[in-house]
Design a protein around this motif. Structure first.
Motif, PDB file in Angstrom:
ATOM      1  N   PRO A  43      -4.442  -8.420  10.082  1.00  0.00           N
ATOM      2  CA  PRO A  43      -4.176  -6.990   9.892  1.00  0.00           C
ATOM      3  C   PRO A  43      -3.243  -6.664   8.730  1.00  0.00           C
ATOM      4  O   PRO A  43      -3.508  -5.734   7.960  1.00  0.00           O
ATOM      5  N   ASP A  44      -2.128  -7.409   8.583  1.00  0.00           N
ATOM      6  CA  ASP A  44      -1.195  -7.090   7.509  1.00  0.00           C
ATOM      7  C   ASP A  44      -1.825  -7.333   6.135  1.00  0.00           C
ATOM      8  O   ASP A  44      -1.608  -6.576   5.190  1.00  0.00           O
ATOM      9  N   VAL A  45      -2.636  -8.394   6.038  1.00  0.00           N
ATOM     10  CA  VAL A  45      -3.325  -8.686   4.786  1.00  0.00           C
ATOM     11  C   VAL A  45      -4.402  -7.634   4.517  1.00  0.00           C
ATOM     12  O   VAL A  45      -4.603  -7.207   3.371  1.00  0.00           O
ATOM     13  N   LEU A  47      -4.348  -4.482   5.421  1.00  0.00           N
ATOM     14  CA  LEU A  47      -3.690  -3.261   4.970  1.00  0.00           C
ATOM     15  C   LEU A  47      -3.294  -3.352   3.502  1.00  0.00           C
ATOM     16  O   LEU A  47      -3.493  -2.419   2.727  1.00  0.00           O
ATOM     17  N   ALA A  48      -2.724  -4.480   3.117  1.00  0.00           N
ATOM     18  CA  ALA A  48      -2.290  -4.660   1.731  1.00  0.00           C
ATOM     19  C   ALA A  48      -3.499  -4.685   0.786  1.00  0.00           C
ATOM     20  O   ALA A  48      -3.490  -4.026  -0.259  1.00  0.00           O
ATOM     21  N   THR A  49      -4.529  -5.428   1.161  1.00  0.00           N
ATOM     22  CA  THR A  49      -5.731  -5.525   0.329  1.00  0.00           C
ATOM     23  C   THR A  49      -6.432  -4.171   0.247  1.00  0.00           C
ATOM     24  O   THR A  49      -6.954  -3.790  -0.811  1.00  0.00           O
ATOM     25  N   ASN A  50      -6.427  -3.431   1.348  1.00  0.00           N
ATOM     26  CA  ASN A  50      -7.059  -2.109   1.364  1.00  0.00           C
ATOM     27  C   ASN A  50      -6.377  -1.149   0.403  1.00  0.00           C
ATOM     28  O   ASN A  50      -7.035  -0.336  -0.249  1.00  0.00           O
ATOM     29  N   LYS A  51      -5.061  -1.230   0.312  1.00  0.00           N
ATOM     30  CA  LYS A  51      -4.334  -0.325  -0.586  1.00  0.00           C
ATOM     31  C   LYS A  51      -4.686  -0.609  -2.042  1.00  0.00           C
ATOM     32  O   LYS A  51      -4.789   0.311  -2.848  1.00  0.00           O
ATOM     33  N   VAL A  52      -4.913  -1.890  -2.372  1.00  0.00           N
ATOM     34  CA  VAL A  52      -5.294  -2.247  -3.741  1.00  0.00           C
ATOM     35  C   VAL A  52      -6.663  -1.670  -4.076  1.00  0.00           C
ATOM     36  O   VAL A  52      -6.840  -0.982  -5.092  1.00  0.00           O
ATOM     37  N   GLN A  53      -7.653  -1.947  -3.220  1.00  0.00           N
ATOM     38  CA  GLN A  53      -9.002  -1.491  -3.544  1.00  0.00           C
ATOM     39  C   GLN A  53      -9.125   0.026  -3.397  1.00  0.00           C
ATOM     40  O   GLN A  53      -9.830   0.678  -4.167  1.00  0.00           O
ATOM     41  N   GLY A  54      -8.414   0.613  -2.441  1.00  0.00           N
ATOM     42  CA  GLY A  54      -8.472   2.060  -2.260  1.00  0.00           C
ATOM     43  C   GLY A  54      -7.885   2.821  -3.442  1.00  0.00           C
ATOM     44  O   GLY A  54      -8.383   3.884  -3.829  1.00  0.00           O
ATOM     45  N   SER A  55      -6.819   2.277  -4.020  1.00  0.00           N
ATOM     46  CA  SER A  55      -6.197   2.922  -5.180  1.00  0.00           C
ATOM     47  C   SER A  55      -7.146   2.973  -6.365  1.00  0.00           C
ATOM     48  O   SER A  55      -7.149   3.925  -7.143  1.00  0.00           O
ATOM     49  N   SER A  56      -7.982   1.945  -6.501  1.00  0.00           N
ATOM     50  CA  SER A  56      -8.942   1.942  -7.610  1.00  0.00           C
ATOM     51  C   SER A  56      -9.957   3.066  -7.448  1.00  0.00           C
ATOM     52  O   SER A  56     -10.361   3.706  -8.426  1.00  0.00           O
ATOM     53  N   PHE A 194       3.248  -2.922  -1.392  1.00  0.00           N
ATOM     54  CA  PHE A 194       2.362  -4.019  -1.016  1.00  0.00           C
ATOM     55  C   PHE A 194       2.318  -5.100  -2.082  1.00  0.00           C
ATOM     56  O   PHE A 194       2.209  -6.287  -1.771  1.00  0.00           O
ATOM     57  N   LEU A 195       2.380  -4.716  -3.343  1.00  0.00           N
ATOM     58  CA  LEU A 195       2.392  -5.708  -4.416  1.00  0.00           C
ATOM     59  C   LEU A 195       3.676  -6.542  -4.375  1.00  0.00           C
ATOM     60  O   LEU A 195       3.663  -7.742  -4.692  1.00  0.00           O
ATOM     61  N   LEU A 196       4.777  -5.913  -3.972  1.00  0.00           N
ATOM     62  CA  LEU A 196       6.060  -6.613  -3.927  1.00  0.00           C
ATOM     63  C   LEU A 196       6.247  -7.421  -2.642  1.00  0.00           C
ATOM     64  O   LEU A 196       6.781  -8.528  -2.666  1.00  0.00           O
ATOM     65  N   PHE A 197       5.785  -6.843  -1.518  1.00  0.00           N
ATOM     66  CA  PHE A 197       6.111  -7.448  -0.225  1.00  0.00           C
ATOM     67  C   PHE A 197       4.897  -7.886   0.594  1.00  0.00           C
ATOM     68  O   PHE A 197       5.051  -8.594   1.591  1.00  0.00           O
ATOM     69  N   GLY A 198       3.692  -7.477   0.202  1.00  0.00           N
ATOM     70  CA  GLY A 198       2.522  -7.780   1.017  1.00  0.00           C
ATOM     71  C   GLY A 198       1.729  -8.963   0.494  1.00  0.00           C
ATOM     72  O   GLY A 198       1.847  -9.358  -0.667  1.00  0.00           O
TER      73      GLY A 198
END
Length: 250
Positions: A43-45, A47-56, A194-198
């Protein structure tokens, strides 16, 4: 994680659908996150991965709306700035306390929002007189929406669209375009954390970014072409489906 071809294809299709839905109505994360969890991503991964692809995806649709002249950056620069600050605070606070209580309230808000878009005769493709000034919107509403996205997130794009329609008097197409660039701002702010801590699965993120870009571009193109005839039914459907999923989610 081994990214086999069939898994990559599933993630690509999920991201493409999410990009299309998110551009038009918001809530794309409720497609991509379950897709990743189903494939065994922690789950934590996820969420972090989702924020990367969602931002694009939000970036692509924002750039499309800017190119088409649907967004005037000079007029909304302060609300973009306060959205960014609000999201920073929300992202910091979520690391300090538990945000689980919002899961109880969110489905109710989404149902009410869906009913508003379904029955309100004022949700059309014409601008109306704003209920509050842009100064008040930038000082209070924009940072609150940014805070919500940084703190919790689901349905942020839909909430932003509703705020522009109800409070700023925007037409539905204009509200959708302006909500998208504010949503990208809050996404980018949260992405910093997420880039710093995820922990991010970059192979998964890259596959989903490609899908997001395609879906977001198609969604943005359809918004400018179809307007309220497309946005209204999609927003209503997404609101009810998101609330149902959140209510039934274990």
């Amino acid at each position: 994680m081994e990214l086999r071809i069939e898994i990559a294809l599933q993630l690509f299709l999920a991201a493409m659908m999410a990009g299309w839905v998110d551009t038009i109505a918001g809530g794309g994360g409720l497609i991509t996150i379950p897709a990743m969890l189903t494939l065994g991503i922690p789950p934590d991964v996820a969420l972090a991965t989702n924020k990367v692809q969602g931002s694009s995806g939000t970036l692509v649709s924002s750039l499309y709306f800017l190119r088409k002249g649907a967004i005037d950056l000079r007029k909304i620069k302060w609300s973009i700035f306060t959205t960014f600050i609000g999201s920073l605070i929300g992202g910091w606070l979520v690391l300090q306390i538990n945000s689980e209580a919002l899961k109880t309230v969110l489905p109710v808000l989404l149902i009410l929002m869906g009913l508003y878009f379904l029955f309100s005769p004022t949700v059309e493709d014409i601008d109306r007189s704003p209920r509050i000034s842009y100064t008040i919107f930038s000082a209070f509403i924009a940072p609150l929406l940014g805070f919500y996205d940084g703190f919790f997130g689901p349905g942020t794009g839909t909430f932003m669209t509703l705020a522009f329609v109800v409070l700023s008097g925007y037409s539905l197409s204009k509200a959708t375009a302006n909500a998208k660039i504010h949503n990208f701002t809050s996404n980018f702010s949260a992405l910093i954390y997420f880039l710093l801590f995820g922990k991010i699965y970059w192979a998964v993120a890259i596959v989903m970014i490609v899908g997001q870009i395609i879906g977001s571009y198609l969604g943005a193109k359809m918004v400018t072409a179809k307007g309220v005839a497309l946005i209204r039914p999609v927003v209503v459907t997404v609101c009810f489906l998101m609330s149902l999923r959140l209510l039934l989610k274990p």
